[in-house]
Write a protein that holds these residues in place. Structure first.
Motif, PDB file in Angstrom:
ATOM      1  N   ALA A  47       0.816  -1.224   0.000  1.00  0.00           N
ATOM      2  CA  ALA A  47       0.000   0.000   0.000  1.00  0.00           C
ATOM      3  C   ALA A  47       0.847   1.271   0.000  1.00  0.00           C
ATOM      4  O   ALA A  47       0.393   2.331  -0.432  1.00  0.00           O
ATOM      5  N   ALA A  48       2.075   1.172   0.495  1.00  0.00           N
ATOM      6  CA  ALA A  48       2.992   2.329   0.520  1.00  0.00           C
ATOM      7  C   ALA A  48       4.398   1.772   0.730  1.00  0.00           C
ATOM      8  O   ALA A  48       4.550   0.645   1.222  1.00  0.00           O
ATOM      9  N   PRO A  49       5.419   2.549   0.389  1.00  0.00           N
ATOM     10  CA  PRO A  49       6.780   2.070   0.653  1.00  0.00           C
ATOM     11  C   PRO A  49       7.054   1.979   2.154  1.00  0.00           C
ATOM     12  O   PRO A  49       6.465   2.724   2.945  1.00  0.00           O
ATOM     13  N   THR A  50       7.938   1.070   2.529  1.00  0.00           N
ATOM     14  CA  THR A  50       8.308   0.910   3.949  1.00  0.00           C
ATOM     15  C   THR A  50       9.825   0.882   4.094  1.00  0.00           C
ATOM     16  O   THR A  50      10.514   0.165   3.359  1.00  0.00           O
ATOM     17  N   VAL A  51      10.303   1.675   5.036  1.00  0.00           N
ATOM     18  CA  VAL A  51      11.739   1.759   5.314  1.00  0.00           C
ATOM     19  C   VAL A  51      11.971   1.248   6.729  1.00  0.00           C
ATOM     20  O   VAL A  51      11.287   1.677   7.663  1.00  0.00           O
ATOM     21  N   ILE A  52      12.926   0.349   6.905  1.00  0.00           N
ATOM     22  CA  ILE A  52      13.289  -0.096   8.256  1.00  0.00           C
ATOM     23  C   ILE A  52      14.651   0.494   8.594  1.00  0.00           C
ATOM     24  O   ILE A  52      15.628   0.286   7.864  1.00  0.00           O
ATOM     25  N   LEU A  53      14.682   1.265   9.669  1.00  0.00           N
ATOM     26  CA  LEU A  53      15.936   1.887  10.113  1.00  0.00           C
ATOM     27  C   LEU A  53      16.567   0.978  11.148  1.00  0.00           C
ATOM     28  O   LEU A  53      16.034   0.796  12.243  1.00  0.00           O
ATOM     29  N   THR A  54      17.674   0.379  10.782  1.00  0.00           N
ATOM     30  CA  THR A  54      18.301  -0.571  11.685  1.00  0.00           C
ATOM     31  C   THR A  54      19.779  -0.217  11.874  1.00  0.00           C
ATOM     32  O   THR A  54      20.224   0.855  11.457  1.00  0.00           O
ATOM     33  N   THR A  55      20.510  -1.130  12.504  1.00  0.00           N
ATOM     34  CA  THR A  55      21.916  -0.860  12.811  1.00  0.00           C
ATOM     35  C   THR A  55      22.826  -1.791  12.004  1.00  0.00           C
ATOM     36  O   THR A  55      22.373  -2.786  11.446  1.00  0.00           O
ATOM     37  N   GLU A  56      24.096  -1.471  12.005  1.00  0.00           N
ATOM     38  CA  GLU A  56      25.088  -2.305  11.310  1.00  0.00           C
ATOM     39  C   GLU A  56      25.159  -3.692  11.947  1.00  0.00           C
ATOM     40  O   GLU A  56      25.580  -4.644  11.310  1.00  0.00           O
ATOM     41  N   ASN A  57      24.747  -3.802  13.214  1.00  0.00           N
ATOM     42  CA  ASN A  57      24.867  -5.087  13.918  1.00  0.00           C
ATOM     43  C   ASN A  57      23.746  -6.068  13.590  1.00  0.00           C
ATOM     44  O   ASN A  57      23.821  -7.234  13.953  1.00  0.00           O
ATOM     45  N   ALA A  58      22.701  -5.595  12.941  1.00  0.00           N
ATOM     46  CA  ALA A  58      21.548  -6.477  12.710  1.00  0.00           C
ATOM     47  C   ALA A  58      21.891  -7.563  11.684  1.00  0.00           C
ATOM     48  O   ALA A  58      22.725  -7.353  10.792  1.00  0.00           O
ATOM     49  N   SER A  59      21.226  -8.689  11.800  1.00  0.00           N
ATOM     50  CA  SER A  59      21.509  -9.864  10.964  1.00  0.00           C
ATOM     51  C   SER A  59      21.344  -9.557   9.470  1.00  0.00           C
ATOM     52  O   SER A  59      20.335  -8.997   9.037  1.00  0.00           O
ATOM     53  N   VAL A  60      22.357  -9.971   8.700  1.00  0.00           N
ATOM     54  CA  VAL A  60      22.311  -9.777   7.248  1.00  0.00           C
ATOM     55  C   VAL A  60      21.194 -10.641   6.657  1.00  0.00           C
ATOM     56  O   VAL A  60      20.455 -10.217   5.759  1.00  0.00           O
ATOM     57  N   ARG A  61      21.034 -11.837   7.199  1.00  0.00           N
ATOM     58  CA  ARG A  61      20.000 -12.752   6.689  1.00  0.00           C
ATOM     59  C   ARG A  61      18.597 -12.167   6.906  1.00  0.00           C
ATOM     60  O   ARG A  61      17.760 -12.194   6.009  1.00  0.00           O
ATOM     61  N   ARG A  62      18.369 -11.590   8.095  1.00  0.00           N
ATOM     62  CA  ARG A  62      17.068 -10.950   8.357  1.00  0.00           C
ATOM     63  C   ARG A  62      16.867  -9.775   7.394  1.00  0.00           C
ATOM     64  O   ARG A  62      15.778  -9.536   6.906  1.00  0.00           O
ATOM     65  N   GLY A  63      17.967  -9.069   7.134  1.00  0.00           N
ATOM     66  CA  GLY A  63      17.884  -7.934   6.211  1.00  0.00           C
ATOM     67  C   GLY A  63      17.409  -8.388   4.828  1.00  0.00           C
ATOM     68  O   GLY A  63      16.525  -7.776   4.231  1.00  0.00           O
ATOM     69  N   HIS A  64      17.988  -9.505   4.355  1.00  0.00           N
ATOM     70  CA  HIS A  64      17.577 -10.034   3.037  1.00  0.00           C
ATOM     71  C   HIS A  64      16.097 -10.421   3.055  1.00  0.00           C
ATOM     72  O   HIS A  64      15.346 -10.108   2.129  1.00  0.00           O
ATOM     73  N   ALA A  65      15.706 -11.117   4.128  1.00  0.00           N
ATOM     74  CA  ALA A  65      14.317 -11.595   4.221  1.00  0.00           C
ATOM     75  C   ALA A  65      13.340 -10.416   4.202  1.00  0.00           C
ATOM     76  O   ALA A  65      12.305 -10.456   3.530  1.00  0.00           O
ATOM     77  N   LEU A  66      13.702  -9.351   4.910  1.00  0.00           N
ATOM     78  CA  LEU A  66      12.791  -8.200   4.974  1.00  0.00           C
ATOM     79  C   LEU A  66      12.776  -7.438   3.646  1.00  0.00           C
ATOM     80  O   LEU A  66      11.740  -6.916   3.243  1.00  0.00           O
ATOM     81  N   ARG A  67      13.920  -7.420   2.964  1.00  0.00           N
ATOM     82  CA  ARG A  67      13.928  -6.796   1.632  1.00  0.00           C
ATOM     83  C   ARG A  67      13.032  -7.591   0.694  1.00  0.00           C
ATOM     84  O   ARG A  67      12.262  -7.035  -0.073  1.00  0.00           O
ATOM     85  N   GLU A  68      13.126  -8.904   0.770  1.00  0.00           N
ATOM     86  CA  GLU A  68      12.269  -9.756  -0.074  1.00  0.00           C
ATOM     87  C   GLU A  68      10.804  -9.559   0.249  1.00  0.00           C
ATOM     88  O   GLU A  68       9.949  -9.678  -0.616  1.00  0.00           O
ATOM     89  N   ALA A  69      10.541  -9.237   1.511  1.00  0.00           N
ATOM     90  CA  ALA A  69       9.144  -9.008   1.923  1.00  0.00           C
ATOM     91  C   ALA A  69       8.661  -7.610   1.536  1.00  0.00           C
ATOM     92  O   ALA A  69       7.509  -7.257   1.785  1.00  0.00           O
ATOM     93  N   GLY A  70       9.548  -6.782   0.964  1.00  0.00           N
ATOM     94  CA  GLY A  70       9.103  -5.501   0.432  1.00  0.00           C
ATOM     95  C   GLY A  70       9.690  -4.270   1.092  1.00  0.00           C
ATOM     96  O   GLY A  70       9.423  -3.146   0.658  1.00  0.00           O
ATOM     97  N   ALA A  71      10.483  -4.456   2.153  1.00  0.00           N
ATOM     98  CA  ALA A  71      11.002  -3.273   2.862  1.00  0.00           C
ATOM     99  C   ALA A  71      12.317  -2.801   2.277  1.00  0.00           C
ATOM    100  O   ALA A  71      13.062  -3.584   1.694  1.00  0.00           O
TER     101      ALA A  71
END
Ligand SMILES: NC(=O)c1ccc[n+]([C@@H]2O[C@H](COP(=O)([O-])OP(=O)(O)OC[C@H]3O[C@@H](n4cnc5c(N)ncnc54)[C@H](OP(=O)(O)O)[C@@H]3O)[C@@H](O)[C@H]2O)c1
Length: 244
Positions: free
Chosen positions: A115-139
């Motif tokens: 419905a709209a773009p979504t940005v997640i503001l996270t840190t350098e320490n956050a999991s790279v794998r979670r980052g990929h999963a959330l990008r795939e989910a649209g963020a």
């Protein structure tokens, strides 16, 4: 004080928010929340739907439509699974942003829909794998510096949102994020809806701001009020000096 008609809602929002005063590199930031008369934004179990009336919630959607972006903390995403779009009034949904240091946003969260773009503001320490999963989910996942508590640093996060094109930002909660923003003096306008409810024990709207003397409390100036159904909406500008 009168309840505005549906057609005058956008004008009412413009009047309450006042004229944005841009700061270089930062979005103009409005903190907006609905609280009980005794200053609660949720029950002890985290239930906040709904503190305010249908009229006030339509007003909230008009504030969303007025802003380029909307920001919440991951605590609100996990508690409420909010959509954060404009549905109750005509208007464009803002870009949705989440402060989520450890990428705890579920890939099934409603805020990740199309419905709209979504940005997640996270840190350098956050999991790279979670980052990929959330990008795939649209963020869109943006990594910024940590603050001294290991959380997404507010100032760099806000600057990243401004660089992303957001000139105005509505912050809808919850307590931790509202408190951090008010404490860091990044709020340009405060909009508080007071519902005629007394909850007693519950989640406070704003936590410790380090105020020990009344004269140090945040005072609002340039006040406006409007009635939305049974709720009274207050808007004001914090009198604190802005950070350089
Ligand atoms: N009545 C209303 O208007 C309203 C509106 C919104 C929410 N609520 C209620 O508020 C409650 C949630 O409030 P909450 O205080 O638990 O959560 P929150 O403020 O929504 O989110 C807090 C979380 O954001 C993350 N975060 C990342 N960077 C941060 C930073 N620099 N400063 C502060 N937080 C940062 C932290 O988690 P990480 O460390 O994992 O990143 C933190 O625990 C829910 O019950 C919800 O229903 C009410």
């Amino acid at each position: 004080m009168t309840s505005p008609s549906r057609t005058s809602l956008a004008d009412e929002v413009t009047g309450l928010l006042g004229r944005p005063a841009p700061r270089p590199g930062l979005p103009w930031t409005v903190a907006k929340y609905a609280q009980t008369l005794d200053g609660r934004i949720a029950t002890v179990s985290g239930d906040s739907q709904w503190i305010s009336s249908p009229e006030e919630r339509r007003f909230t959607h008009a504030v969303r439509a007025h802003c380029d972006g909307i920001l919440v903390g991951i605590g609100t995403v996990l508690a409420d699974d909010p959509h954060l779009t404009v549905r109750e009034v005509p208007g464009r949904s803002p870009v949705r942003a989440i402060l989520d240091s450890a990428l705890r946003t579920p890939v099934t969260a409603r805020v990740l829909d199309t419905a709209a773009p979504t940005v997640i503001l996270t840190t350098e320490n956050a999991s790279v794998r979670r980052g990929h999963a959330l990008r795939e989910a649209g963020a869109q996942v943006i990594r910024v510096a940590c603050d001294r508590d290991g959380r997404t640093d507010l100032e760099t996060g806000l600057r990243a949102l401004r660089a992303h094109g957001l000139e105005s930002l509505m912050v809808e909660g919850g307590t931790a994020v509202l408190t951090a923003l008010l404490r860091s003096r990044f709020v340009d306008r405060v909009v508080v809806s007071l519902a005629p409810i007394i909850m007693g024990k519950g989640l406070e709207a704003v936590g410790d701001l380090g105020v020990r003397r009344l004269s140090d409390a945040l005072r609002l100036t340039d006040l406006s009020t409007v009635r939305m159904g049974p709720d009274l909406v207050w808007a004001g500008t914090p009198d604190h000096p802005r950070p350089a």
